[in-house]
Write an enzyme that holds these catalytic residues in place. Structure first.
Site, PDB file in Angstrom:
ATOM      1  N   ASN A  35       0.879  -1.171   0.000  1.00 41.19           N
ATOM      2  CA  ASN A  35       0.000   0.000   0.000  1.00 41.19           C
ATOM      3  C   ASN A  35       0.915   1.219   0.000  1.00 41.19           C
ATOM      4  O   ASN A  35       1.490   1.571   1.023  1.00 41.19           O
ATOM      5  CB  ASN A  35      -0.884  -0.033   1.264  1.00 41.19           C
ATOM      6  CG  ASN A  35      -1.706   1.232   1.422  1.00 41.19           C
ATOM      7  OD1 ASN A  35      -1.786   2.054   0.504  1.00 41.19           O
ATOM      8  ND2 ASN A  35      -2.323   1.391   2.589  1.00 41.19           N
ATOM      9  N   TRP A  36       1.032   1.826  -1.179  1.00 41.11           N
ATOM     10  CA  TRP A  36       1.975   2.936  -1.322  1.00 41.11           C
ATOM     11  C   TRP A  36       1.473   4.225  -0.677  1.00 41.11           C
ATOM     12  O   TRP A  36       2.226   5.196  -0.547  1.00 41.11           O
ATOM     13  CB  TRP A  36       2.268   3.191  -2.808  1.00 41.11           C
ATOM     14  CG  TRP A  36       3.079   2.114  -3.466  1.00 41.11           C
ATOM     15  CD1 TRP A  36       3.516   0.953  -2.906  1.00 41.11           C
ATOM     16  CD2 TRP A  36       3.572   2.121  -4.823  1.00 41.11           C
ATOM     17  NE1 TRP A  36       4.236   0.230  -3.829  1.00 41.11           N
ATOM     18  CE2 TRP A  36       4.286   0.918  -5.009  1.00 41.11           C
ATOM     19  CE3 TRP A  36       3.471   3.012  -5.903  1.00 41.11           C
ATOM     20  CZ2 TRP A  36       4.901   0.592  -6.225  1.00 41.11           C
ATOM     21  CZ3 TRP A  36       4.069   2.690  -7.111  1.00 41.11           C
ATOM     22  CH2 TRP A  36       4.783   1.493  -7.262  1.00 41.11           C
ATOM     23  N   LYS A  37       0.201   4.270  -0.348  1.00 40.59           N
ATOM     24  CA  LYS A  37      -0.415   5.478   0.220  1.00 40.59           C
ATOM     25  C   LYS A  37      -0.132   6.687  -0.691  1.00 40.59           C
ATOM     26  O   LYS A  37      -0.029   6.510  -1.904  1.00 40.59           O
ATOM     27  CB  LYS A  37       0.062   5.694   1.662  1.00 40.59           C
ATOM     28  CG  LYS A  37      -0.149   4.415   2.501  1.00 40.59           C
ATOM     29  CD  LYS A  37      -0.014   4.621   3.976  1.00 40.59           C
ATOM     30  CE  LYS A  37      -0.243   3.286   4.685  1.00 40.59           C
ATOM     31  NZ  LYS A  37      -0.247   3.405   6.139  1.00 40.59           N
ATOM     32  N   HIS A  49      -9.759   1.322   4.695  1.00 40.52           N
ATOM     33  CA  HIS A  49      -8.473   1.514   5.367  1.00 40.52           C
ATOM     34  C   HIS A  49      -8.664   2.497   6.528  1.00 40.52           C
ATOM     35  O   HIS A  49      -9.420   3.469   6.405  1.00 40.52           O
ATOM     36  CB  HIS A  49      -7.415   2.040   4.390  1.00 40.52           C
ATOM     37  CG  HIS A  49      -6.041   2.017   4.990  1.00 40.52           C
ATOM     38  ND1 HIS A  49      -5.623   2.982   5.870  1.00 40.52           N
ATOM     39  CD2 HIS A  49      -5.039   1.123   4.886  1.00 40.52           C
ATOM     40  CE1 HIS A  49      -4.399   2.686   6.275  1.00 40.52           C
ATOM     41  NE2 HIS A  49      -4.019   1.556   5.687  1.00 40.52           N
ATOM     42  N   GLU A  85      -6.986   4.877   7.634  1.00 40.65           N
ATOM     43  CA  GLU A  85      -6.719   6.296   7.335  1.00 40.65           C
ATOM     44  C   GLU A  85      -7.923   6.915   6.624  1.00 40.65           C
ATOM     45  O   GLU A  85      -8.221   8.098   6.810  1.00 40.65           O
ATOM     46  CB  GLU A  85      -5.431   6.413   6.498  1.00 40.65           C
ATOM     47  CG  GLU A  85      -4.213   6.174   7.381  1.00 40.65           C
ATOM     48  CD  GLU A  85      -3.002   5.590   6.672  1.00 40.65           C
ATOM     49  OE1 GLU A  85      -2.938   5.634   5.435  1.00 40.65           O
ATOM     50  OE2 GLU A  85      -2.117   5.078   7.376  1.00 40.65           O
ATOM     51  N   GLU A  94      -5.834  -4.824  10.486  1.00 40.24           N
ATOM     52  CA  GLU A  94      -4.808  -3.817  10.732  1.00 40.24           C
ATOM     53  C   GLU A  94      -5.119  -3.081  12.028  1.00 40.24           C
ATOM     54  O   GLU A  94      -5.924  -2.137  12.040  1.00 40.24           O
ATOM     55  CB  GLU A  94      -4.785  -2.804   9.575  1.00 40.24           C
ATOM     56  CG  GLU A  94      -4.452  -3.423   8.237  1.00 40.24           C
ATOM     57  CD  GLU A  94      -3.830  -2.399   7.303  1.00 40.24           C
ATOM     58  OE1 GLU A  94      -2.709  -2.629   6.860  1.00 40.24           O
ATOM     59  OE2 GLU A  94      -4.446  -1.354   7.059  1.00 40.24           O
ATOM     60  N   GLY A 132       2.032   2.362  10.811  1.00 35.40           N
ATOM     61  CA  GLY A 132       2.981   3.453  10.659  1.00 35.40           C
ATOM     62  C   GLY A 132       3.644   3.880  11.961  1.00 35.40           C
ATOM     63  O   GLY A 132       4.294   4.924  12.019  1.00 35.40           O
ATOM     64  N   SER A 182       2.974  -1.948  10.511  1.00 34.90           N
ATOM     65  CA  SER A 182       4.417  -2.021  10.762  1.00 34.90           C
ATOM     66  C   SER A 182       5.018  -3.403  10.488  1.00 34.90           C
ATOM     67  O   SER A 182       5.927  -3.834  11.202  1.00 34.90           O
ATOM     68  CB  SER A 182       4.744  -1.559  12.182  1.00 34.90           C
ATOM     69  OG  SER A 182       4.346  -0.202  12.345  1.00 34.90           O
ATOM     70  N   GLY A 242       2.580  -1.177   4.314  1.00 35.67           N
ATOM     71  CA  GLY A 242       2.650   0.241   3.985  1.00 35.67           C
ATOM     72  C   GLY A 242       4.086   0.680   3.773  1.00 35.67           C
ATOM     73  O   GLY A 242       4.684   0.449   2.721  1.00 35.67           O
ATOM     74  N   GLY A 243       4.672   1.288   4.807  1.00 36.42           N
ATOM     75  CA  GLY A 243       6.018   1.854   4.721  1.00 36.42           C
ATOM     76  C   GLY A 243       7.047   0.966   4.030  1.00 36.42           C
ATOM     77  O   GLY A 243       7.778   1.414   3.144  1.00 36.42           O
TER      78      GLY A 243
END
Ligand code: PGA
Length: 248
Positions: A9-11, A94, A96, A166, A172, A211, A232-233
């Site tokens: 997930n590149w966000k 998601h 966010e 999640e 994150g 994470s 993600g990251g």
């Protein structure tokens, strides 16, 4: 045996050129076909990344999808549009989106159905906040989030869906759920579905997100009810993403 799945997930990250090199880097290091793999990229990169991954086993995904099929909904992107650009997956719900953009259980269920109507696999994200966990409300929150979709679309719809657990407190933050904490919730989710339909529960891929990194992925993925990850990251670097992929 369920096949695992690792989704990046590149966000809201990257430029046209960095996105292109990242996709190419992932493709060139794919190696052995150990599991399904996909990247959820910003909408504006779908066209170019779609061309790069076309006819490869690196699947393309979006990070959200509109809750309506078309019309006067400024700023939204429909499932039909995503389909045209070759999306196989779309994230829905998601945290966010739920926290910063007001996506509700109801709109998430509508987004989920819109994706499925176009043959796109929704990756339904669910998870509790730290406050909810500390108040022992994790299972209650998970149940409410799942029920919103099950009531609208039915348990059989999960045959063409993926669930991502999640925990919001792990996204994150560098604070990962332990293997056992994650497994406990994954098992609960699978059992909750099994009570409605055993075959669907056995088949569905339930991913862990929050994470996940090259150094903790192996332990998480070794858990019996964890079928891969939503990353993600660590998905913004081809080498880390591929290390995680090869940990399944
Ligand atoms: P993270 O994000 O891996 O950076 O914690 C996961 C996600 O939000 O999907």
């Amino acid at each position: 045996m369920r096949r695992s799945l690792v989704v990046g997930n590149w966000k809201m990250n990257g430029t046209r050129s960095s996105a292109e090199s990242l996709a190419k880097g992932i493709l060139s290091g794919l190696g052995e076909d150990v599991a399904d793999i996909a990247i959820c990229v910003p909408y504006v990169f779908l066209n170019e990344i779609g061309q790069i991954v076309q006819n490869t086993r690196l699947g393309l995904g979006a990070q959200n999808v509109a809750d309506k099929p078309s019309g006067a909904y400024t700023g939204e992107i429909s499932a039909g549009m995503l389909k045209e650009f070759g999306c196989k997956y779309a994230l829905v719900g998601h945290s966010e989106r739920r926290t910063y953009y007001g996506d509700t259980d109801e709109s998430v269920a509508a987004r989920y159905s819109q994706a499925q109507e176009q043959g796109i696999i929704p990756v339904l994200c669910i998870g509790e906040t730290l406050e909810e966990r500390e108040k022992d409300k994790t299972f209650e929150v998970i149940t409410t989030q799942l029920d919103a979709v099950l009531t609208k679309a039915g348990v059989n719809s999960l045959d063409n869906a993926v669930i991502a657990y999640e925990p919001v407190w792990a996204i994150g933050t560098g604070r990962t759920a332990t293997d056992e904490q994650a497994q406990e919730v994954h098992q609960f989710i699978r059992q909750y579905i099994a009570d409605k339909d055993k075959a669907v529960a056995e088949k569905i891929q339930i991913l862990y997100g929050g994470s996940a990194k090259p150094d903790n992925a192996k332990g998480l993925f070794a858990m019996p009810d964890i079928d891969g990850g939503l990353i993600g990251g660590a998905s913004l670097d081809a080498e880390s993403f591929l290390k995680i992929y090869h940990s399944v």
